[in-house]
Design a protein around this motif. Sequence first.
Motif, PDB file in Angstrom:
ATOM      1  N   UNK A 236      23.190  38.104  -5.481  1.00 45.73           N
ATOM      2  CA  UNK A 236      24.131  36.984  -5.509  1.00 45.73           C
ATOM      3  C   UNK A 236      23.592  35.796  -6.293  1.00 45.73           C
ATOM      4  N   UNK A 237      22.277  35.727  -6.487  1.00 46.70           N
ATOM      5  CA  UNK A 237      21.709  34.609  -7.239  1.00 46.70           C
ATOM      6  C   UNK A 237      22.279  34.576  -8.657  1.00 46.70           C
ATOM      7  N   UNK A 238      22.375  35.740  -9.269  1.00 42.73           N
ATOM      8  CA  UNK A 238      22.971  35.815 -10.603  1.00 42.73           C
ATOM      9  C   UNK A 238      24.447  35.445 -10.585  1.00 42.73           C
ATOM     10  N   UNK A 239      25.168  35.868  -9.530  1.00 38.98           N
ATOM     11  CA  UNK A 239      26.590  35.535  -9.406  1.00 38.98           C
ATOM     12  C   UNK A 239      26.796  34.023  -9.316  1.00 38.98           C
ATOM     13  N   UNK A 240      25.910  33.369  -8.555  1.00 42.69           N
ATOM     14  CA  UNK A 240      26.020  31.916  -8.390  1.00 42.69           C
ATOM     15  C   UNK A 240      25.801  31.215  -9.731  1.00 42.69           C
ATOM     16  N   UNK A 241      24.763  31.621 -10.434  1.00 44.50           N
ATOM     17  CA  UNK A 241      24.480  31.009 -11.734  1.00 44.50           C
ATOM     18  C   UNK A 241      25.599  31.295 -12.734  1.00 44.50           C
TER      19      UNK A 241
ATOM     20  N   UNK B 105      23.707  39.481 -18.296  1.00 35.43           N
ATOM     21  CA  UNK B 105      23.227  38.983 -17.010  1.00 35.43           C
ATOM     22  C   UNK B 105      21.787  38.505 -17.106  1.00 35.43           C
ATOM     23  N   UNK B 106      20.972  39.242 -17.861  1.00 40.33           N
ATOM     24  CA  UNK B 106      19.561  38.912 -17.956  1.00 40.33           C
ATOM     25  C   UNK B 106      19.331  37.511 -18.519  1.00 40.33           C
ATOM     26  N   UNK B 107      20.298  37.034 -19.327  1.00 44.07           N
ATOM     27  CA  UNK B 107      20.139  35.708 -19.932  1.00 44.07           C
ATOM     28  C   UNK B 107      20.138  34.609 -18.871  1.00 44.07           C
ATOM     29  N   UNK B 108      20.790  34.845 -17.744  1.00 47.36           N
ATOM     30  CA  UNK B 108      20.811  33.856 -16.670  1.00 47.36           C
ATOM     31  C   UNK B 108      19.414  33.645 -16.096  1.00 47.36           C
ATOM     32  N   UNK B 109      18.628  34.715 -16.072  1.00 52.42           N
ATOM     33  CA  UNK B 109      17.273  34.619 -15.539  1.00 52.42           C
ATOM     34  C   UNK B 109      16.308  34.092 -16.601  1.00 52.42           C
ATOM     35  N   UNK B 110      16.470  34.569 -17.842  1.00 43.33           N
ATOM     36  CA  UNK B 110      15.569  34.156 -18.913  1.00 43.33           C
ATOM     37  C   UNK B 110      15.753  32.691 -19.289  1.00 43.33           C
TER      38      UNK B 110
END
Length: 552
Positions: free
Chosen positions: A311-316, A257-262
């Motif tokens: 939900x931001x992570x879910x969307x990405x 999951x963290x990769x979506x933010x990084x």
Amino acid sequence: MTPADLAAKVYDTATRVLNDKGLDVAALPAPDKVVVERPRNPEHGDYATNLALQTAKKVGMNPRELAELLADALAEDPGIEVCEIAGPGFINIRLAAAAQGELVNTILAAGSSYGTSDFYADQRVNLEFVSANPTGPIHLGGTRWAAVGDVLGRVLQASGAEVTREYYFNDHGTQIDRFARSLVAAAKSEPTPEDGYGGDYIREIAEQVKAAHPEVMEQSPEQMQETFRAEGVELMFAHIKRTLHEFGTDFDVFFHENSLFESGAVDKAIQTLKDNGNLYQADGAWWLKSTDFGDDKDRVVIKSDGNAAYIAGDIAYVADKMDRGHNLCIYMLGADHHGYIARLKAAAAALGYDANQVEVMIGQMVNLVAGGEVKKMSKRAGTVITLDDLVEAIGVDAARYALVRSSVDSSLDIDMDLWTSQSSDNPVFYVQYGHARLCSIQRKADELGVSAANPDVSLLTHEREGDLIRTLGEYPAVIKAAAELREPHRIARYAEELAGTFHRFYDSCQILPKQDEAAAPIHTARLALAQATRQVLANALGLLGVTAPEKM
């Protein structure tokens, strides 16, 4: 001849009859919608179809009159022995023994591929399941998905789909911080934090971190927290992977999951929603217009403090799955995630994808029962019963079978006394025993020098032989239904039906000659039927990820 083969024959015959009578062929259902099924009463024939009832009104005929035309035409086929009209226009069909028995040769020729199809050849499926947080061992709910998800993946692949099994590794959020604080407390022999995790596994991991990093206890509080977080998550996730592998469940992708933010994927998805007008500002926050796409309320994506909501992570993640080329994304979530169904579909639609390409399956709770009472706690995990506990109690085969054989829509009690018993009441024992018995028959045949080569399948006229052949013929349709309806429990239930049909055949029909008898053509035919049955049982058990023992 399988039911699908017969359905195709019925359709072709109906097309010819309507053409000959100058009637509208377009009134017929699509070929794959022609219903051919086994009647409840075997005296009514081997199979029945309601095609005349479906079609008659559309072509301006009485159903029985159309049924008579179809029955007469079908009866001309050498593979069909009798066609009779029943009720308002049903057609009961009895196959010729040779045509019915030819299925035995079909199965033996196909081997492990019997039952597979290209039904989903155009589907690239992302199948996400388990995805338990790396803060503890997998509990029974996640274990249910470990079994069901793996089997569904096998079923979809058997139906021609390209399947990516994916584990969403939740390494971004407060639960990881709580996990790290729990490890630090255990390392210092302090009480578990109020919002932390307990159990023997926390102490074990804390000791492993200390052994790998002797200096950790001298670090600053911030450094210590980070060391226990990074190392602890790796150790916990290694345990999860190992446990799943030993359970027969492996993944193609472990997605962090963290990769979506990084990587900036979250920012990119949010910008897409801003640009297409599906994100708006209110009360200092950014909101997704999810009600425009079927959700019960709009969702906060960026909170008023500027931080991303969950939900931001879910969307990405939806965008990432679609952009990797998947045209069907199946999420298998726990009983407390009903709200995610509309939320994830809305996210996909808001990003410009087809919401129908997102499916969410919800699995209900699982309990482990011993002595008539629900077991409440795992000694090792401290709070819940885990995958490790279940396997230790009843074994991998029984655990997988018990978890798969019921619809995920219903809660499940796993009775340890039942699933460890060696009796016909235990479904997995019953099916595996059927396979072992079939292997024993083959060993005996080898000793006697009896071969199943070139069988005269027209000799298979006994009622029990017909029952067994028709049950074998249903297997491809069972796989297709299991894939199409996302119901892998159909495979387990079919395996039990097949095992029962075989046991009844075995009790009624002498398969091999007695010691002082010479092998006759009927023995060759029945041995071939037994070999075909063993193959299909092995195929079904293989889809379930359960071993097919040769001896028990």
